[in-house]
Design an enzyme around this catalytic site. Sequence first.
Site, mmCIF file in Angstrom:
data_model
loop_
_atom_site.group_PDB
_atom_site.id
_atom_site.type_symbol
_atom_site.label_atom_id
_atom_site.label_comp_id
_atom_site.label_asym_id
_atom_site.label_seq_id
_atom_site.Cartn_x
_atom_site.Cartn_y
_atom_site.Cartn_z
ATOM 1 N N THR A 1 0.802 -1.222 0.000
ATOM 2 C CA THR A 1 0.000 0.000 0.000
ATOM 3 C C THR A 1 0.830 1.266 0.000
ATOM 4 O O THR A 1 0.475 2.262 -0.642
ATOM 5 C CB THR A 1 -0.929 -0.005 1.244
ATOM 6 N N SER B 1 1.414 -7.709 -1.307
ATOM 7 C CA SER B 1 1.926 -8.806 -0.470
ATOM 8 C C SER B 1 0.909 -9.906 -0.231
ATOM 9 O O SER B 1 1.256 -10.982 0.250
ATOM 10 C CB SER B 1 2.504 -8.280 0.843
ATOM 11 N N GLN C 1 -4.597 -20.804 18.637
ATOM 12 C CA GLN C 1 -5.400 -19.837 17.870
ATOM 13 C C GLN C 1 -5.440 -18.487 18.566
ATOM 14 O O GLN C 1 -5.783 -17.483 17.956
ATOM 15 C CB GLN C 1 -6.847 -20.334 17.742
#
Length: 337
Positions: free
Chosen positions: A13, A59, A273
């Site tokens: 970006t 990316s 997680q």
Amino acid sequence: MHNKILIIYTGGTIGMQPSEHGYVPVPGFEALIEERLAHSHHALLPNFDMIELAPLIDSANLAPHHWNLIADPIIKNYDKYDGFIVLHGTDTMAYSASMLSFILQGLRKPVIFTGSQIPLSELRNDALDNLITSMLLASDTTIHEVCIYFSGRLLRGNRSSKVKATGLDAFDSPNFPWLGQIGLHIELHSNLFIPQKAGKFINPTFSDNAVSILPIFPGMDGEIVDFMTASDRSKAIILRSYGVGNLPNHNQSLMNALQRASDKNIILVNISQCLQAEIFQGQYACSSILNKMGVISGAEMTLEATYTKLHFLLSTGLNAEDVQAMFSNCLAGEINQ
Ligand code: ASP
């Protein structure tokens, strides 16, 4: 005399422009940087050269074989510059920064990854500060590791994750303190820097499909594991377990499939997680079965560090047993020891 740094623009970006399909990276970013820096106190900034990857990469499109392209210019130009900046998209920046920390072991100069959530070409952006502060950090000779600088935070690259999709403070290192805080002053916590150690740069060839990631979810079928291990190219699976490393041990289909994978010499690594976590395999009965299967604990490593460390070890030609033996060793500050 001013230090001289090399800036490598990979895409992302920070250097993107709008197109009819949305933002795309555009070559020739150096001219825009020069224009924007003309209004800064340029004399305080290090001299820099810049190179761009061709083609530039959003990316999100980055694959393991691209890591060599990012490492190459640093390795080739290592003696010519005092520090390096990698301008990279935020989506997979933590993966690339983690991998470069393994490739560049024994690094004695700063390598600072940065990018932005809003392109430098926009009136209101986070790109200019991220760039200018990274330039100052990349010319600071007390730093000798691969870091991410983003929105006032200097983070160890292989401890970092993208934690916000739209917030400007997009990166954090949930299981390790920040290496520095940049606000009114630049405060570096040099006691946290990796101790300098001997090492040599190794930039091996990566196999894109060697490592897979499997999030554990209620009711999952073991067939997923069989599917993931069907190809000969599959060498390792990262299990993203619940909490401190728990799996549904009553799910016989999953347990049998993991055992089959382990019997095929597929390396199985257990990480949580939860963003802020550490694995304690065997704390609950539902995870002690993993010890019997030979599943390795990823301790408090990030997903990105776990994924790239497995790729790195596998690509150096080690067999599954040696990778398993080496995996828990700290290579570049990615794990507590
Ligand atoms: N898709 C972009 C990239 O990762 C997002 C960003 O840079 O923030 O290249």
